[in-house]
Design an enzyme around this catalytic site. Structure first.
Site, PDB file in Angstrom:
ATOM      1  CD  GLU A 101       4.652  -1.581  -3.582  1.00  0.00           C
ATOM      2  OE1 GLU A 101       4.398  -1.818  -2.989  1.00  0.00           O
ATOM      3  OE2 GLU A 101       6.104  -0.842  -3.191  1.00  0.00           O
ATOM      4  CG  ASP A 102       0.286  -1.537  -1.810  1.00  0.00           C
ATOM      5  OD1 ASP A 102       1.332  -1.613  -2.314  1.00  0.00           O
ATOM      6  OD2 ASP A 102      -0.379  -1.405  -1.107  1.00  0.00           O
ATOM      7  CG  ASP A 105       1.343   7.551  -5.197  1.00  0.00           C
ATOM      8  OD1 ASP A 105       0.871   8.533  -6.337  1.00  0.00           O
ATOM      9  OD2 ASP A 105       0.514   7.077  -4.332  1.00  0.00           O
ATOM     10  CG  PHE A 154      -6.095   7.959   0.981  1.00  0.00           C
ATOM     11  CD1 PHE A 154      -4.936   8.860   0.640  1.00  0.00           C
ATOM     12  CD2 PHE A 154      -6.540   7.245   1.040  1.00  0.00           C
ATOM     13  CE1 PHE A 154      -4.154   8.509   2.011  1.00  0.00           C
ATOM     14  CE2 PHE A 154      -5.662   6.475   2.167  1.00  0.00           C
ATOM     15  CZ  PHE A 154      -4.513   7.450   3.110  1.00  0.00           C
ATOM     16  NE  ARG A 167      -1.153  -2.302   6.956  1.00  0.00           N
ATOM     17  CZ  ARG A 167      -0.079  -1.231   5.559  1.00  0.00           C
ATOM     18  NH1 ARG A 167      -0.158  -1.382   4.223  1.00  0.00           N
ATOM     19  NH2 ARG A 167       0.684  -0.131   6.955  1.00  0.00           N
TER      20      ARG A 167
HETATM   21  C1  PRP Z   1       3.470   2.112  -0.205  1.00  0.00           C
HETATM   22  C2  PRP Z   1       3.157   0.892  -1.581  1.00  0.00           C
HETATM   23  C3  PRP Z   1       4.261   1.488  -2.598  1.00  0.00           C
HETATM   24  C4  PRP Z   1       4.187   3.107  -2.362  1.00  0.00           C
HETATM   25  C5  PRP Z   1       4.801   3.342  -3.722  1.00  0.00           C
HETATM   26  O1  PRP Z   1       3.557   1.821   0.263  1.00  0.00           O
HETATM   27  O2  PRP Z   1       2.830  -0.279  -1.059  1.00  0.00           O
HETATM   28  O3  PRP Z   1       5.395   0.704  -1.983  1.00  0.00           O
HETATM   29  O4  PRP Z   1       3.785   3.454  -1.427  1.00  0.00           O
HETATM   30  O5  PRP Z   1       4.046   4.843  -3.605  1.00  0.00           O
HETATM   31  P1  PRP Z   1       5.662   6.370  -4.514  1.00  0.00           P
HETATM   32  O6  PRP Z   1       5.009   5.122  -5.910  1.00  0.00           O
HETATM   33  O7  PRP Z   1       5.068   7.285  -4.260  1.00  0.00           O
HETATM   34  O8  PRP Z   1       6.734   5.315  -4.152  1.00  0.00           O
HETATM   35  P2  PRP Z   1       3.541   2.858   1.693  1.00  0.00           P
HETATM   36  O9  PRP Z   1       4.597   3.927   2.650  1.00  0.00           O
HETATM   37  O10 PRP Z   1       2.179   3.195   1.961  1.00  0.00           O
HETATM   38  O11 PRP Z   1       3.621   1.388   3.442  1.00  0.00           O
HETATM   39  P3  PRP Z   1       2.370   0.243   3.112  1.00  0.00           P
HETATM   40  O12 PRP Z   1       3.234  -0.843   1.782  1.00  0.00           O
HETATM   41  O13 PRP Z   1       3.722  -0.327   5.099  1.00  0.00           O
HETATM   42  O14 PRP Z   1       1.125   0.715   3.697  1.00  0.00           O
END
Ligand code: PRP
Length: 181
Positions: A101-102, A105, A154, A167
């Protein structure tokens, strides 16, 4: 790098800092696997650059798979409503799985994915998150490998977006609330 994309953006982690940390995490993963195989599961879309770099930093026999989860607004997501919209291509039963995961959160996405993947009965399941925002956590979940722990900023770049843009920035930058689009 073109000044256009970087105008007014503050760099939080440079590409060199990211590369150094990814190399360290890769070495840790290699050690922990003890010669066993690995399935790296990237969570689309933000994890793509991290997965690509991490995959080349581990010295293991690895395969890739990808999942996508529904992307509700962050506000709605705190309702806990996460849905898989692209599942694993292959079963991971009996395999060593690393979710990549990136950013970790609220933890809602990873808690849900962990539950889904555990239903496949993997041999092991670990999580690598490049960034961790512990102050935002709603679900109790920790990554096994964390690149950087950060406050509630952010962030964009290295896979992370603002309305799907940025990205492809090689560095991780801070998007200030008053940033002009
Ligand atoms: C981001 C990130 C995780 C998630 C983390 O995805 O890549 O999947 O949010 O957040 P959380 O811990 O609050 O669940 P995003 O929905 O932005 O999609 P993306 O990876 O396509 O940008």
């Amino acid at each position: 790098m073109a000044s256009m994309t970087y105008k007014d953006l503050q760099v939080l982690y440079t590409r060199e800092q990211i590369a150094a940390r990814v190399a360290e995490i890769g070495a840790e993963i290699t050690r922990d696997l003890n010669g066993e195989k690995l399935v790296m599961v990237g969570v689309l879309k933000g994890a793509a650059p991290f997965l690509a770099d991490l995959a080349r930093a581990v010295q293991v026999d690895a395969t890739f798979d990808f999942v996508a989860v529904s992307s509700y607004g962050k506000g709605q997501r705190s309702s806990g409503a996460v849905k898989v919209i692209k599942d694993l291509d292959e079963s991971v039963e009996g395999k060593n799985v690393l979710i990549v995961e990136d950013i970790l959160d609220t933890g809602l996405t990873l808690s849900y994915l962990r539950k889904i993947i555990l239903q496949h009965r993997p041999r092991s399941l670990r999580i690598a998150a490049l960034l961790d925002k512990p102050s935002r956590r709603i679900e109790k979940i920790e990554a096994d490998y964390v690149g950087f722990s950060i406050p509630n900023l952010f962030v964009i770049g290295y896979g992370m977006d603002y309305a799907e843009r940025y990205r492809n920035l090689p560095d991780i930058c801070i998007m200030s609330p008053d940033h002009p689009e």
